[in-house]
Every structure is written in structure tokens, then in C-alpha cells.
Scaffold this motif. Sequence first.
Motif, PDB file in Angstrom:
ATOM      1  N   LEU A   1      16.101  46.430  -6.869  1.00 52.50           N
ATOM      2  CA  LEU A   1      16.790  45.324  -7.519  1.00 52.50           C
ATOM      3  C   LEU A   1      17.314  44.316  -6.505  1.00 52.50           C
ATOM      4  N   TRP A   2      17.799  44.800  -5.381  1.00 53.80           N
ATOM      5  CA  TRP A   2      18.366  43.899  -4.368  1.00 53.80           C
ATOM      6  C   TRP A   2      17.345  42.882  -3.871  1.00 53.80           C
ATOM      7  N   GLN A   3      16.049  43.178  -4.010  1.00 54.77           N
ATOM      8  CA  GLN A   3      15.019  42.257  -3.536  1.00 54.77           C
ATOM      9  C   GLN A   3      14.742  41.117  -4.517  1.00 54.77           C
ATOM     10  N   VAL A   4      15.138  41.296  -5.773  1.00 53.96           N
ATOM     11  CA  VAL A   4      14.771  40.298  -6.785  1.00 53.96           C
ATOM     12  C   VAL A   4      15.970  39.650  -7.466  1.00 53.96           C
ATOM     13  N   VAL A   5      17.144  40.250  -7.361  1.00 51.76           N
ATOM     14  CA  VAL A   5      18.279  39.847  -8.168  1.00 51.76           C
ATOM     15  C   VAL A   5      18.695  38.402  -7.886  1.00 51.76           C
ATOM     16  N   ASP A   6      19.276  37.747  -8.896  1.00 54.55           N
ATOM     17  CA  ASP A   6      19.824  36.398  -8.710  1.00 54.55           C
ATOM     18  C   ASP A   6      21.215  36.536  -8.096  1.00 54.55           C
TER      19      ASP A   6
ATOM     20  N   LEU B   1      23.707  34.522  -4.674  1.00 54.90           N
ATOM     21  CA  LEU B   1      24.520  35.517  -3.967  1.00 54.90           C
ATOM     22  C   LEU B   1      23.699  36.758  -3.638  1.00 54.90           C
ATOM     23  N   GLY B   2      22.847  37.161  -4.568  1.00 56.78           N
ATOM     24  CA  GLY B   2      21.952  38.288  -4.299  1.00 56.78           C
ATOM     25  C   GLY B   2      22.628  39.645  -4.290  1.00 56.78           C
ATOM     26  N   LEU B   3      23.674  39.839  -5.100  1.00 58.92           N
ATOM     27  CA  LEU B   3      24.396  41.114  -5.108  1.00 58.92           C
ATOM     28  C   LEU B   3      23.703  42.099  -6.039  1.00 58.92           C
ATOM     29  N   GLY B   4      23.321  43.234  -5.516  1.00 61.00           N
ATOM     30  CA  GLY B   4      22.684  44.263  -6.315  1.00 61.00           C
ATOM     31  C   GLY B   4      23.619  45.440  -6.539  1.00 61.00           C
ATOM     32  N   GLY B   5      23.646  45.948  -7.772  1.00 60.12           N
ATOM     33  CA  GLY B   5      24.452  47.133  -8.047  1.00 60.12           C
ATOM     34  C   GLY B   5      25.942  46.901  -8.046  1.00 60.12           C
TER      35      GLY B   5
ATOM     36  N   ILE C   1      32.996  31.481  -6.074  1.00 61.63           N
ATOM     37  CA  ILE C   1      33.108  32.567  -5.103  1.00 61.63           C
ATOM     38  C   ILE C   1      32.624  32.065  -3.749  1.00 61.63           C
ATOM     39  N   ASN C   2      33.511  32.022  -2.794  1.00 61.08           N
ATOM     40  CA  ASN C   2      33.217  31.479  -1.470  1.00 61.08           C
ATOM     41  C   ASN C   2      32.578  32.553  -0.599  1.00 61.08           C
ATOM     42  N   PHE C   3      31.256  32.582  -0.658  1.00 61.96           N
ATOM     43  CA  PHE C   3      30.497  33.533   0.148  1.00 61.96           C
ATOM     44  C   PHE C   3      29.109  32.939   0.350  1.00 61.96           C
ATOM     45  N   PRO C   4      28.514  33.120   1.548  1.00 68.74           N
ATOM     46  CA  PRO C   4      27.214  32.501   1.825  1.00 68.74           C
ATOM     47  C   PRO C   4      26.131  32.943   0.841  1.00 68.74           C
ATOM     48  N   ARG C   5      25.300  31.993   0.428  1.00 66.13           N
ATOM     49  CA  ARG C   5      24.153  32.292  -0.425  1.00 66.13           C
ATOM     50  C   ARG C   5      22.914  32.541   0.425  1.00 66.13           C
ATOM     51  N   ILE C   6      21.914  33.152  -0.231  1.00 68.96           N
ATOM     52  CA  ILE C   6      20.612  33.301   0.407  1.00 68.96           C
ATOM     53  C   ILE C   6      19.594  32.513  -0.410  1.00 68.96           C
ATOM     54  N   THR C   7      18.457  32.234   0.196  1.00 70.57           N
ATOM     55  CA  THR C   7      17.399  31.487  -0.484  1.00 70.57           C
ATOM     56  C   THR C   7      16.370  32.455  -1.046  1.00 70.57           C
ATOM     57  N   ARG C   8      16.130  32.348  -2.355  1.00 67.01           N
ATOM     58  CA  ARG C   8      15.117  33.168  -3.012  1.00 67.01           C
ATOM     59  C   ARG C   8      13.890  32.309  -3.286  1.00 67.01           C
ATOM     60  N   ASP C   9      12.735  32.834  -2.913  1.00 70.21           N
ATOM     61  CA  ASP C   9      11.469  32.184  -3.238  1.00 70.21           C
ATOM     62  C   ASP C   9      10.984  32.737  -4.564  1.00 70.21           C
TER      63      ASP C   9
END
Length: 673
Positions: A284-289, A327-331, A310-318
Motif C-alpha cells: 500500500l505504501w507504494q501506491v497510496v495518496d 503525503l503518502g502515509l500507509g497504514g 498538515i505541515n509535512f513534506p510531500r512526495i511526487t507520485r507518478d
Amino acid sequence: MQKFKNIVFVIISTLVLANCGGGGGGGGGSEPAPVPTPPPAPTASISANPTTLWVNESVTLTWSSTNATGCSAGGEWSGDNKDPSGEESVTVTKDGELTYSITCSSGTRSATSEVVITANPINQTGKYTNEDGTYVYIEAEQGNLFNTPAKWTYSLREHGGYTYPNSETGEPIILDGGWYDNRIKTCRSADLNGDEYPDVVAQSVWNWQAQPTSQPEDMLNPERRPRVHFFINDGQGKFSDAQDIILGEDYYRMNTYKDLAIGDLNNDGLDDIITPSGSGGVLLWQVVDDGILLLMSNAEGKYEDKTSLINFPRITRDRGDFTEEVLGLGGAEGIGIIDVNSDGWKDIVMFTIAQPEQGYRFPLVLLNNEGESFEPWDRYKNDNSPFLFTEWVAMRDAQVADFDNDGDEDMFLLCYTDCWRESSSLYEAGSNTGFVLINDEGDFNKENIVHFPEGTLSDVNKNDAMSVGDINGDGLVDIVIAQGKSDPYYVSRNIQILINTGEGFSDETEARIENLRNDFNGHPEGNIFLIDYDNDGDLDIFDYQDNVRNGYSTSNNNAPTEEDKKFPYWKNGGALFLNDGGGIFTYQEEDTTTTGELPNLFEPWKMATFNEPYHICPVDFGEGYGYGFGFSGGPGEEAPNVNPPEGEPYVDYNLEGFAFGRKVSNQDNFRQE
């Protein structure tokens, strides 16, 4: 002979006159008292308007009398001090031919009059239509009422299938392709509009997982749908879909799971909502929004996706056709809304792990900047006190309450199987299933953590859900936990009861509840709730087990026979345990979710949502109605309040339904015209 008779008559007459005081100065008696004239007899009359009506309607009784000083009522009404004439409105509470009488008295004599009215029955077994076109089914013998459909949910895409790595038999499960789905799994009461009636927030899940066997195109960009659903209480025993108060489509998510965190984050008096992801597969961590959703109310009473606060760095999802910042938080399943630093603003406490490019560390505490942003508290970055992110394993549920009665809120965490890795100093064999994070004036200190006792199923114990509250009336917050086995996988289900001693917890399960499920009819998945179901001032237990249909567990493929799968409680997976006031729980055999004779009277497919539900959650209907239930299941019959997408059902889209049910109330007034 005639002459003799005349002489005798004269003599006798003379004697009579003499004896009446006729002379000689003797006697002198008074005149005889007159006989009083009797008073006229009282009369009474009574009339009714109307003489034919429905139960719960009012009849006006008009009465009058003559020669009376007062009246009293009889028959279907009462009162000993009625005026000699008057008018009174009386509510009819039962059906049939009803007699109302009036007796008026003068003190010694009375008169009675009566009138008979016909009251037609209401709330009989049958199907009715609300003003909005939705349907009401009533099973009068059981006293149950169902309102459907409250909402339809849709999935517009299919996935290519995957393999789930475990099962009751130990073999993997190969799942073919199918709809991602958008099935409501649970619900909670909340205040969404500021009135006195409790509203409902529900959340839905997908039926897909990110596994190593999942298709690459599915992993690239899984379906996103509305996963949070609002229902407004009209105060008359009915909830209506209120999705229009959530603005835009930014709040769409790939998945949510298990439970909702509810609290007022911007101090406007309305509840705000945080939903976690989870249970989406090992990848899930590889695909989550974003992995979580933060919905907050605005000045107009609408709700907006404010996860960006929420002040936390984002990641870029392709995502193939596009990219997005997430944010990409899984679980993220351990979430609490709690005022950590006692500044009057609710903060966010969260157990989750960030992405590799974010360094895996996500702040334990996000401080509320007066509703404008949520900032990582330098004191808790998950790489220092109270513990490292590498120490804890996996959370399953979270609740907020004051464990130690010191005036601030603490955080109760339930772990999936183990809380701590054996390398952690917090690891304790036999006390590794959950803990309380004690809030000590803003400090969460490792040495203050309160561990739960061992689960009821020892070293194969697998926790699934938790609820907290004072169950024995001693003023301390206790815990109930739903748990099963990890080996064999996902079998059995017990309710564990942990009593707060003021310093820790005592497992008093055996003394307080009887567990009837086993490896063949029990399944760990499903929520547990502490609610005052019978409105007697103490907390009862409602436990819901997933995958029970028509009285049999469908998950226990390890059972020797079909009869071994027979569920010992309600036929759709529910179980209600009433509290005796001291924390001793007794199973209520009356199934308040049953449809009784309705499937024999109407086409069962039309009532599929509540007749054979996939999930059930308790719902507070408010004063006068009490607790009922939300039902997630098949769509059932279409009504004007649903708006399906274009195309053909089950070909172009999948659909499921959500409905509400409760006991019939004396405030209900459904009539068969």
C-alpha cells in the motif's frame, strides 16, 4: 241497621276530633313539617370530534351537564375533577373502538354519558413511502422499522485481481478481477450542523489490495471515490444523505479503513473528521495518496478537504497520465484528536510511517495552530523520546479518554498482534497487545506507558477493534476489545474486558461476559462499540462480526461441517450485551436488526441493504428514538434520492446501498391508506 251505623260513625268522628286537640284548652301541638321537594336529577352529555381517526391523532371531547356540581372522566380518559362543562383534546394511543365517558354528579345523584370513536391502527407491518420517495418497511410483531435507501455508493472501475497470501487453511487466496468497490464499513455519531440531533459520519472501503501479485496498471493509479459520507438527522427518526455539504472532489481517496477520528479542530462547535488508510495490502505504501483525510467545517457550515494544513513534506507520485504531490502515509490506523498541550485547541496524535524519501519518520504530535495549520512538535519527531519509530510494530485502533482522571486526555492504542519489537525496552512478554500513552501536561514519557494485559488467546491473539468507557460505574475508563486468532489465520472471536484499577488494567473477562464463539464460527474482523443502548445510564456492548450471513459464518473454511459455522448470536453478525449497571454483561437474544416476516411479504431484493447486510454499525437517532443501526449491503430498490451514473448497473458501474433501522417509536405515524 243503617241507623246504627250512622250513630257509630258520629261517635268515632267525635272521638277523633277530640284527640286532635279540638278544645278544652288542652294539647296545643305544632303544624306538621312540609315534605321537601327533591332536586332535579343531573344530566350529562358528551360528544367527540372526529369520531374516526388514526392512532397518535387527537380527538376533541366536548361535554356538558345540568344540575351537577362536577364531573369525572372514564373509559379511555381519566380525571376526577372535571368542570360541569368543558372541552378537552386527547391523544389516541391505541387502535380499535374506544369509549370515552363522562359522569356528572349533584352530590347525591349522578348521570353518565358516553361516546364511541374508531381509531385506525398505524405502524402496521407493511411498506410505506416517505415524502422524499424513500421507503419505510415496518415489521410490527418485531417492532422494527427500516428506512431505505439512505444512499447508494458506486465504483466505476475494475481491477485485474491479486493473491491474498493467507487464509484459515493456511493456503493463499486467488482473487479474480472485479470492481474496486466502495462499501460502507462503519459509522459514528457526530454533530455536523450544530442542532440538537446527532448526525452520522460513515466511511467506505475498497475491495482491492496492493500485493506483489497485483497488476501493474492497478498499482499505478487505483480508483479514488468518496470514502466519507454524511447523513443529517431530521429529528423525526430519519437520516438523509448530506453529501452536498462536502465541497468539491478533493476529499476523494483510494481507501479508508476501520474507524474515524472525530473532534472539533477549529473550535467552531462542529465536529471535524480524520480518516486513516490501512488494510490495503503489503505494498500500500507504494501506491497510496495522502493516506489520511482531514475534513474541516468552514464558516458557511460546509466541509472541505484540509489535509494540506498538515505541515509535512510531500512526495511526487507518478500516476501515468499525471503526477501529484501526496503525503503518502500507509497504514495510518492509530489516530487521536486530543489537546496535548492544554491550550484549548485539539491537536493530532498519529502513529504512522512516512515514505523512504521522507526518512520514514512522521511526527507523533501535530500541534494545532488555531485551526490554521498543524505543525510537527519538535518534542516528538518519532526519532527521540518517548520511542523510536523502529520500536513499535503495528497499530489497529485508537481511542481518546482520561485514563488517570487528571483532567487531560490520554491516548489508548490497540496493537494488531504485537505492539513492540523484542529489541525495544518497552517489550514485555504477555503484555504486548496495547497500551495507554499518558499525557502528563504535554509530555508522553516512556516510563509512564500503561500496558494492556495479555489477550484472551495468548500467543496467537490478534486484536481487531476496541472501545473505551466506564463500564462498572467507578469513574475510571475501562476497555473492551474484539480479538481472534492469528493462527489458524483469522478464526475465533472473543470480547476481552479490561477493568481500570487506577494504576493499570485487570483482565476480568471471564467474570463479566460469556464468550460463545470458536474457531469454526468466529472471525476477528468487525468493530466493537460501547453505547447506552437501553438508555439506562450505563454502557452496553454492541459487537459486530464481519462475514456472517443468515446465521452462518462464511469465513471459516476450516469448519468440519456447515453446521459448525452456525453463529451463536444475531443472524447478521451482530451481538448486543446489556450492562447490569455494575459491568456484568448479558446477551440480549432479541434481534433488533431482524426483518421478521418482511421477506415473505415483499420481494427480498428490494430490501437487500438491511435484510442481508455486509456491515452493521450502531446509530444514535436521538431523544425519543434511541439507538438503531446503519446497514451496508446490496442497493435494493431505487428511489428518487439516488442518482446513479450513466450506463448499466454491474456492467458500467457497481453499486451498493446504505440504510437505517431502529425500533418503532410512539412518535411514528405510518398509515396504510
